[in-house]
Design a protein around this motif. Structure first.
Motif, short mmCIF file in Angstrom:
data_model
loop_
_atom_site.label_atom_id
_atom_site.label_comp_id
_atom_site.label_asym_id
_atom_site.label_seq_id
_atom_site.Cartn_x
_atom_site.Cartn_y
_atom_site.Cartn_z
N VAL A 190 66.49 -29.34 112.45
CA VAL A 190 65.10 -29.82 112.53
C VAL A 190 64.70 -30.50 111.23
O VAL A 190 64.10 -31.59 111.24
N GLN A 191 65.04 -29.86 110.11
CA GLN A 191 64.70 -30.44 108.81
C GLN A 191 65.43 -31.76 108.57
O GLN A 191 64.86 -32.70 108.02
N HIS A 249 70.73 -33.90 121.62
CA HIS A 249 71.53 -33.55 122.78
C HIS A 249 71.79 -32.05 122.73
O HIS A 249 72.01 -31.49 121.65
N TYR A 250 71.77 -31.42 123.87
CA TYR A 250 71.73 -29.97 123.93
C TYR A 250 73.05 -29.35 124.38
O TYR A 250 73.90 -30.03 124.96
N THR A 285 75.28 -27.46 114.72
CA THR A 285 76.02 -26.31 114.20
C THR A 285 76.62 -26.61 112.84
O THR A 285 76.59 -25.77 111.92
N ASP A 286 77.17 -27.83 112.69
CA ASP A 286 77.76 -28.22 111.40
C ASP A 286 76.69 -28.36 110.32
O ASP A 286 76.94 -28.05 109.15
N ILE A 287 75.51 -28.83 110.71
CA ILE A 287 74.41 -28.93 109.74
C ILE A 287 74.04 -27.53 109.26
O ILE A 287 73.88 -27.29 108.05
N ALA A 323 70.07 -26.44 119.41
CA ALA A 323 69.50 -25.23 120.01
C ALA A 323 68.40 -24.69 119.10
O ALA A 323 68.25 -23.48 118.91
N GLY A 324 67.64 -25.62 118.49
CA GLY A 324 66.53 -25.22 117.64
C GLY A 324 66.88 -24.83 116.23
O GLY A 324 66.05 -24.25 115.51
#
Length: 494
Positions: free
Chosen positions: A123-124, A139-140, A75-77, A117-118
């Motif tokens: 991802v990048q 971790h999810y 989320t922070d990313i 959460a995708g």
């Protein structure tokens, strides 16, 4: 500067205590590292003698048995969240931390992306890390975390998280900032290690609040002032008091979460034999290394006043809310202090009231108060630096360290070519001019050599300073406060 904290003792007993905690569990210890590992200037201000890199030095003593896991929230990313002190995003800071740790000979085992959460940004970032050869785990999000214990400690909770492979008995879990998921990462690992028959434990390492000094001790009040924007509150640990009949200090978030943690421990281990209170989970030994309580008390009172001015300045810049200020005002009442207890505040404001122009004051290491005022050539903060350096070098006050012939061309450059409205030199500009003069003037060189002595000096200005001045003074290690008053370009610092 008086010393109130034994840093060498701290390094020795802190590392020993962590080793003892590893032995308590047997195979492995996941140590949640709170606060700043580098540059812990808050601790060095309220515990004079505490080195800003003490925690790093302590960890280096354990380097052979330790590995570091860095945690960052997806989320922070995605939100490009920034560190307030450094002005860089959390993902950039992760790369910085990896580089800094490795330069010190510390082993960084992996990075964990939490709350995944995708998110495309996460991802990048994972791909970027893996290109550098860094192991990354996901971790999810777990529904109902942290309250739904039966789901959390199950194959559909922690069980869905990727198991972080570690190779050393001490795993230090750290992050670029709060809310990154350090504790959840540790607990998830306990679940996975237990499934694999590994006897792993959890502990928490945070310097503040200090558990074995009084609740309303100025050092602990200063921590509350530092975290006023987070609404952290120091409290007596009721679980520790009930279990042992001993009064200790913790803070609200750890106390509130402990029943949940206890339930999680019981589901992982079958029974929680290890911890009866949040205080039990901590390993901080800082309170055992205070050697002059009054020195630390006085330093902490001054820190609370500095935080008070910081909060007022944030409101003036429309950068903060009033609740933070109200909380710090309450803490000042509890500590029985006012802004007038800070000598440089009184000195700067007395002179400002007499002269009607922006002024500044600094307290030198021997207690001498040096003041300055805005002039046609220099802003008050720039003039104060020169006055302080002259005092430290025992140079006559009337002696010009930089001639007007050197300053005037710089002013012409600023206003005539660079479009600045304020011709007065800022602190960085006056230091460059002084360094140029020092190349041919022994007196200016002598003044320059005094600059390290400015670190830790207290300073106050009657107006808010520009970012340039504030950052320069911070680099010099000066503890600065400013009145929440803006000045026009014609009359003030800007």
């Amino acid at each position: 500067m008086k010393i109130g904290f034994d840093n060498e003792k701290y390094l020795k007993i802190q590392s020993e205590h962590i080793k003892e905690r590893i032995d308590q569990f047997g195979d492995k210890l996941y140590l949640e590292f709170g606060g700043k590992l580098f540059d812990d200037y808050h601790a060095s201000r309220v515990l004079p003698g505490f080195a800003p890199d003490s925690k790093l030095q302590m960890l280096m003593q354990l380097s052979d048995m330790a590995e570091i896991v860095i945690v960052i929230s997806a989320t922070d990313i995605e939100k490009n969240k920034k560190r307030g002190d450094l002005g860089i995003t959390y993902d950039v800071d992760v790369l910085r931390l990896i580089s800094e740790y490795e330069k010190k000979g510390l082993y960084v085992g992996s990075v964990v992306i939490t709350q995944f959460a995708g998110q495309s940004g996460a991802v990048q970032f994972q791909k970027r890390l893996e290109k550098k050869g860094i192991d990354v785990y996901r971790h999810y999000l777990i529904d109902g975390y942290p309250s739904n214990v039966s789901l959390i400690v199950s194959p559909d909770g922690f069980g869905k998280n990727e198991y972080v492979r570690t190779t050393r008995p001490l795993v230090v879990v750290t992050a670029p900032g709060p809310g990154s998921g350090k504790m959840a990462t540790c607990l998830s690992q306990l679940y996975h290690e237990n499934l694999r028959g590994v006897r792993a434990g959890y502990a928490k390492f945070e310097t503040f609040p200090i558990w074995n000094i009084p609740l309303k001790h100025p050092v602990n009040l200063a921590y509350e002032a530092a975290t006023a924007d987070l609404n952290d509150v120091n409290m007596i640990d009721p679980f520790h008091l009930e279990a042992y009949g001993v009064t200790t200090v913790n803070y609200n978030r750890d106390i509130e979460i402990f029943p949940v943690l206890n339930a999680i421990f019981e589901r992982i281990y079958g029974e929680n034999h290890y911890y009866k209170s949040p205080t039990d989970m901590g390993v901080n030994m800082a309170g055992n290394c205070i050697i002059d309580d009054e020195v630390c008390c006085e330093a902490s009172r001054m820190e609370i006043i500095r935080r008070y001015y910081t909060a007022m300045n944030k409101i003036a810049k429309e950068d903060g809310g009033e609740n933070e200020l109200y909380k710090i005002e309450l803490l000042m009442k509890q500590a029985k202090i006012t802004p007038a207890d800070r000598k440089v505040t009184v000195a700067a404001m007395d002179r400002a009231n007499k002269l009607g122009v922006p002024t500044a004051a600094m307290e030198l290491p021997d207690g001498t108060i040096v003041t300055s005022k805005t002039s046609n050539l220099l802003g008050a903060s720039a003039a104060l630096l020169l006055n302080a350096l002259k005092q430290l070098a025992q140079i006559d006050h009337d002696r010009n360290l930089i001639s007007p012939e050197v300053i005037e061309p710089i002013q012409k450059l600023k206003t005539g070519y660079l479009g600045a409205k304020n011709p007065r030199l800022h602190t960085d500009e006056v230091l460059v001019a002084l360094s140029v003069t020092a190349a041919s003037d022994p007196t200016a060189k002598l003044a320059m050599e005094q600059m390290p002595k400015l670190s830790g000096c207290q300073m106050h200005t009657s107006v808010m300073l520009s970012d340039v001045d504030s950052k320069t003074l911070k680099r010099l290690g000066v503890d600065l406060t400013c009145e929440p008053v803006r000045e026009s370009a014609a009359k003030g610092e800007f």
